[in-house]
Design an enzyme around this catalytic site. Sequence first.
Site, PDB file in Angstrom:
ATOM      1  CB  THR A  56      13.068  10.994   0.431  1.00 33.64           C
ATOM      2  OG1 THR A  56      13.464  12.338   0.144  1.00 33.64           O
ATOM      3  CG2 THR A  56      14.288  10.197   0.855  1.00 33.64           C
ATOM      4  CB  SER A  66      13.802  19.325   4.139  1.00 35.14           C
ATOM      5  OG  SER A  66      13.683  18.184   4.967  1.00 35.14           O
ATOM      6  N   GLY A 102      28.118  15.043  -3.797  1.00 33.30           N
ATOM      7  CA  GLY A 102      29.519  15.169  -4.177  1.00 33.30           C
ATOM      8  C   GLY A 102      29.879  16.340  -5.056  1.00 33.30           C
ATOM      9  CB  SER A 129      20.109  11.093  -4.293  1.00 32.61           C
ATOM     10  OG  SER A 129      20.444  11.403  -2.955  1.00 32.61           O
ATOM     11  CG  HIS A 179      19.592  10.382   2.320  1.00 30.43           C
ATOM     12  ND1 HIS A 179      18.249  10.286   2.037  1.00 30.43           N
ATOM     13  CD2 HIS A 179      19.682  11.206   3.387  1.00 30.43           C
ATOM     14  CE1 HIS A 179      17.556  10.999   2.911  1.00 30.43           C
ATOM     15  NE2 HIS A 179      18.412  11.581   3.738  1.00 30.43           N
ATOM     16  CE  LYS A 232      17.425  14.148  -1.994  1.00 31.17           C
ATOM     17  NZ  LYS A 232      17.984  13.147  -1.031  1.00 31.17           N
ATOM     18  CE1 TYR A 255      13.711  11.386   4.291  1.00 25.33           C
ATOM     19  CE2 TYR A 255      13.412  13.565   5.244  1.00 25.33           C
ATOM     20  CZ  TYR A 255      14.233  12.601   4.703  1.00 25.33           C
ATOM     21  OH  TYR A 255      15.579  12.839   4.569  1.00 25.33           O
TER      22      TYR A 255
END
Length: 353
Positions: free
Chosen positions: A156, A106, A281, A246, A248, A224, A130
């Site tokens: 992202t 990340s 999930g 996704s 998030h 993403k 980001y």
Amino acid sequence: MSLVCVTDFEAHARERLSKSTWDYIEGGAGEGFTLHDNVAAFKKLRLRPRYLRDVSQVDTRTTIQGEEISAPICIAPTGFHCLAWPDGETSTARAAQAAGICYITSTYASRTLEDIVATAPRGFRWFQLYVQRDRQLNKQLVQRVESLGFRALVITVDVPKLGNRRHDVRNQLNLKSNLLLKDLGSPQERSSVPYLQMSPIDSAFCWDDLSWFRTITHLPIILKGILTKEDAELAMKHNVQGIIVSNHGGRQLDDVPASVDALPEVVAAVKGKLEVYLDGGVRTGNDVLKALALGAKCVFLGRPVLWGLACKGEHGVGEVLSILKDEFHTSMALTGCRSVAEINQDLIQFSRL
């Protein structure tokens, strides 16, 4: 206590972590509908097993972006691993290297990129970005990760603004006193930057800006946060190499579809022209199988990795990955799949959707 499944690690991690840290890791946006639906949606899918096939040899290996991984179970980008375990991302990186899978590091890692690479020099890593308002900062960060051997850039796209995370608002002061960033200093400064002074994410970032990233890196670009066929089609138009379906982890916009429910729409839109992955999930080997049957090339794990990290550091992450790989191996055998290539939508009973 013996920890034999992912939810065992969840329960044990909750006991070990402070309330503010647990709330930060577990919290979703809004009322938490999407957060919970990510898990529940997998349970609505039923499998159609095939029997009397020779499954004495089952191979869980596959490839992503041309690189072999031991199983289609990789590590999603999550920030601030030092909240869960003192060594933070270096423990995560070592576990991923040992497991032979991809770890997406990340932007908001709590260890430096150099430390992460040094601790697991043979690891297979992508970098999640980001997009910052300061283009020079983006350029320096992207070129730095490329020089360090990261093999893809994961941008992202679902955070033009931070979601309404009620737990974080309630615990804001506790969190901000603890979180330090190692890699978002000014271009002239690499020292840690308090969370309060984080460089803001660029809310003006749009499709046309992707061409600029192509001028500064040779890395494959993966988006993403895609949930719709319209955005999947635009991703193809802009020549990205992959999509991670996704929401998030339910932390951004509440009331959007569960990741696995959005997956078929995105897979159908790209028509096999680029790889599609999923996060959100996944808790069991059956979940991995279902995601692949619906067209995902692999899944990425977020919270389960942090649960493992909180329980036992590097060894906990390794155990979570091993449990899911073993469960996935069993799921393949019990549905008659000898290789990942044999997993397809015929395994899903669509009448129950």
